[in-house]
Design an enzyme around this catalytic site. Structure first.
Site, PDB file in Angstrom:
ATOM      1  N   LYS A  13       0.833  -1.216   0.000  1.00 26.72           N
ATOM      2  CA  LYS A  13       0.000   0.000   0.000  1.00 26.72           C
ATOM      3  C   LYS A  13       0.863   1.260   0.000  1.00 26.72           C
ATOM      4  O   LYS A  13       0.665   2.166  -0.795  1.00 26.72           O
ATOM      5  CB  LYS A  13      -0.919   0.030   1.241  1.00 26.72           C
ATOM      6  CG  LYS A  13      -1.818  -1.170   1.392  1.00 26.72           C
ATOM      7  CD  LYS A  13      -2.695  -1.082   2.629  1.00 26.72           C
ATOM      8  CE  LYS A  13      -1.938  -1.082   3.938  1.00 26.72           C
ATOM      9  NZ  LYS A  13      -1.225  -2.341   4.251  1.00 26.72           N
ATOM     10  N   ARG A  88      -9.759   0.883   8.736  1.00 20.47           N
ATOM     11  CA  ARG A  88      -9.318  -0.471   9.086  1.00 20.47           C
ATOM     12  C   ARG A  88     -10.359  -1.240   9.871  1.00 20.47           C
ATOM     13  O   ARG A  88     -10.128  -2.392  10.224  1.00 20.47           O
ATOM     14  CB  ARG A  88      -8.068  -0.352   9.968  1.00 20.47           C
ATOM     15  CG  ARG A  88      -6.769  -0.549   9.242  1.00 20.47           C
ATOM     16  CD  ARG A  88      -5.657  -0.333  10.246  1.00 20.47           C
ATOM     17  NE  ARG A  88      -4.521  -1.115   9.960  1.00 20.47           N
ATOM     18  CZ  ARG A  88      -3.441  -0.647   9.318  1.00 20.47           C
ATOM     19  NH1 ARG A  88      -3.401   0.575   8.889  1.00 20.47           N
ATOM     20  NH2 ARG A  88      -2.419  -1.434   9.123  1.00 20.47           N
ATOM     21  N   ARG A 127      12.319  -5.960   5.711  1.00 21.70           N
ATOM     22  CA  ARG A 127      12.315  -4.534   5.357  1.00 21.70           C
ATOM     23  C   ARG A 127      13.141  -3.702   6.345  1.00 21.70           C
ATOM     24  O   ARG A 127      13.077  -3.909   7.542  1.00 21.70           O
ATOM     25  CB  ARG A 127      10.850  -4.092   5.379  1.00 21.70           C
ATOM     26  CG  ARG A 127      10.610  -2.626   5.375  1.00 21.70           C
ATOM     27  CD  ARG A 127       9.148  -2.329   5.176  1.00 21.70           C
ATOM     28  NE  ARG A 127       8.304  -2.620   6.312  1.00 21.70           N
ATOM     29  CZ  ARG A 127       7.017  -2.301   6.383  1.00 21.70           C
ATOM     30  NH1 ARG A 127       6.422  -1.714   5.365  1.00 21.70           N
ATOM     31  NH2 ARG A 127       6.302  -2.589   7.442  1.00 21.70           N
ATOM     32  N   ARG A 161      11.337  -1.406  11.651  1.00 21.07           N
ATOM     33  CA  ARG A 161      10.144  -1.128  12.441  1.00 21.07           C
ATOM     34  C   ARG A 161       9.985  -2.188  13.523  1.00 21.07           C
ATOM     35  O   ARG A 161      10.131  -3.374  13.254  1.00 21.07           O
ATOM     36  CB  ARG A 161       8.907  -1.106  11.542  1.00 21.07           C
ATOM     37  CG  ARG A 161       8.681   0.248  10.909  1.00 21.07           C
ATOM     38  CD  ARG A 161       7.606   0.266   9.861  1.00 21.07           C
ATOM     39  NE  ARG A 161       6.332  -0.365  10.222  1.00 21.07           N
ATOM     40  CZ  ARG A 161       5.250  -0.322   9.447  1.00 21.07           C
ATOM     41  NH1 ARG A 161       5.293   0.313   8.290  1.00 21.07           N
ATOM     42  NH2 ARG A 161       4.134  -0.914   9.822  1.00 21.07           N
ATOM     43  N   ARG A 172      -0.449  -8.696  13.329  1.00 17.99           N
ATOM     44  CA  ARG A 172      -1.041  -7.734  12.390  1.00 17.99           C
ATOM     45  C   ARG A 172      -1.856  -8.453  11.310  1.00 17.99           C
ATOM     46  O   ARG A 172      -2.913  -7.968  10.909  1.00 17.99           O
ATOM     47  CB  ARG A 172       0.059  -6.871  11.756  1.00 17.99           C
ATOM     48  CG  ARG A 172       0.663  -5.879  12.750  1.00 17.99           C
ATOM     49  CD  ARG A 172       2.057  -5.423  12.339  1.00 17.99           C
ATOM     50  NE  ARG A 172       2.100  -4.720  11.082  1.00 17.99           N
ATOM     51  CZ  ARG A 172       3.214  -4.580  10.341  1.00 17.99           C
ATOM     52  NH1 ARG A 172       4.356  -5.117  10.758  1.00 17.99           N
ATOM     53  NH2 ARG A 172       3.184  -3.917   9.221  1.00 17.99           N
TER      54      ARG A 172
END
Ligand code: AP5
Length: 217
Positions: A13, A88, A127, A161, A172
């Site tokens: 996204k 969400r 990431r 993160r 998540r």
């Protein structure tokens, strides 16, 4: 143009919202980025967000709705915006309708980016980014040209993160299934939901998105 990008963590996204921002001049409005900025600046909101966001849990609806409402009022949103990570929950989707109506705005597109769970975990746990300039990297897809040195700014300060640790990624993903996927029928019933395949390479996903936004005549 006002659009929503919906998809599980790691669907792409944020990456695609930046590309659409560049191509169409509509601002990316990421609730996750807004919350991480508040955590970094240690505001009252940030202190609350730190515990919930870093554990992979959702922030309360009223907090996020207020954040989005304020952000939409900023002058750079006048040409339109891409909601990345909002709504969400069903409550957020309903609140967004009210909020847009009050501001005299309407939704043009809702686009779901689909992707398999295995790929999501790989994308997120690998990431990292430059702590100075924000340039994004990945253990499998994109390492710095010189090990430990940012290609863009030369910094050697890299960050990951906290919510990209594998156990939090799984939390998540579960929350996406339980809280966020149920909003898809809400938009499908209104005939404005389109789905694209997020497992393809970056350029292909951008091409699919552009096709939805500006279909060939
Ligand atoms: P948020 O920041 O929105 O995180 P997320 O939804 O989990 O999404 P990500 O940013 O992790 O993934 P993405 O889909 O943007 O993928 P990306 O493009 O980065 O939210 C974080 C937290 O904030 C939430 O968990 C919650 O606590 C809180 N929060 C936020 N909004 C909220 C709300 N509305 N209500 C309540 N709480 C809220 O891509 C991932 C990686 O894959 C990158 O490395 C990228 O380079 C790579 N990649 C992407 N696409 C491709 C491709 N096609 N091929 C190869 N690699 C790719």
């Amino acid at each position: 143009m006002i659009m929503i990008l919906i998809g599980p963590p790691g669907a792409g996204k944020g990456t695609q919202a930046k590309r659409i921002d560049e191509a169409f001049g509509v601002v990316q409005l990421s609730t996750g980025a807004l919350l991480r900025a508040s955590i970094a600046s240690k505001t009252e909101l940030g202190l609350k967000a730190k515990t919930l966001v870093e554990a992979g849990n959702l922030m309360p609806d009223d907090v996020v709705i207020a954040l989005v409402s304020d952000r939409i009022d900023q002058p750079d949103c006048a040409n339109g915006f891409i909601l990345d990570g909002f709504p969400r929950t069903i409550a957020q989707a309903e609140a967004l309708d009210v909020l847009l109506r009050e501001k005299g705005l309407s939704l043009d597109h809702v686009i779901e980016i689909k992707i398999d769970a295995d790929l999501q975990v790989k994308r997120l746990t690998g990431r990292f980014e430059c702590g100075e300039c924000g340039e994004g990297y990945h253990d499998s897809y994109k390492l710095p040209r010189i090990e430990g040195v940012c290609d863009r700014c030369g910094s050697s300060d890299f960050i990951r993160r906290a919510d990209d640790k594998e156990d939090r990624v799984r939390t998540r993903l579960d929350i996406y299934q339980q809280e966020t996927r149920p909003i898809l029928p809400y938009y499908r019933a209104r005939g404005i939901l389109k789905s694209i395949d997020g497992s393809k390479d970056l350029d292909d996903v951008t091409r699919q998105l552009k096709e939805v936004l500006s279909p060939a005549q």
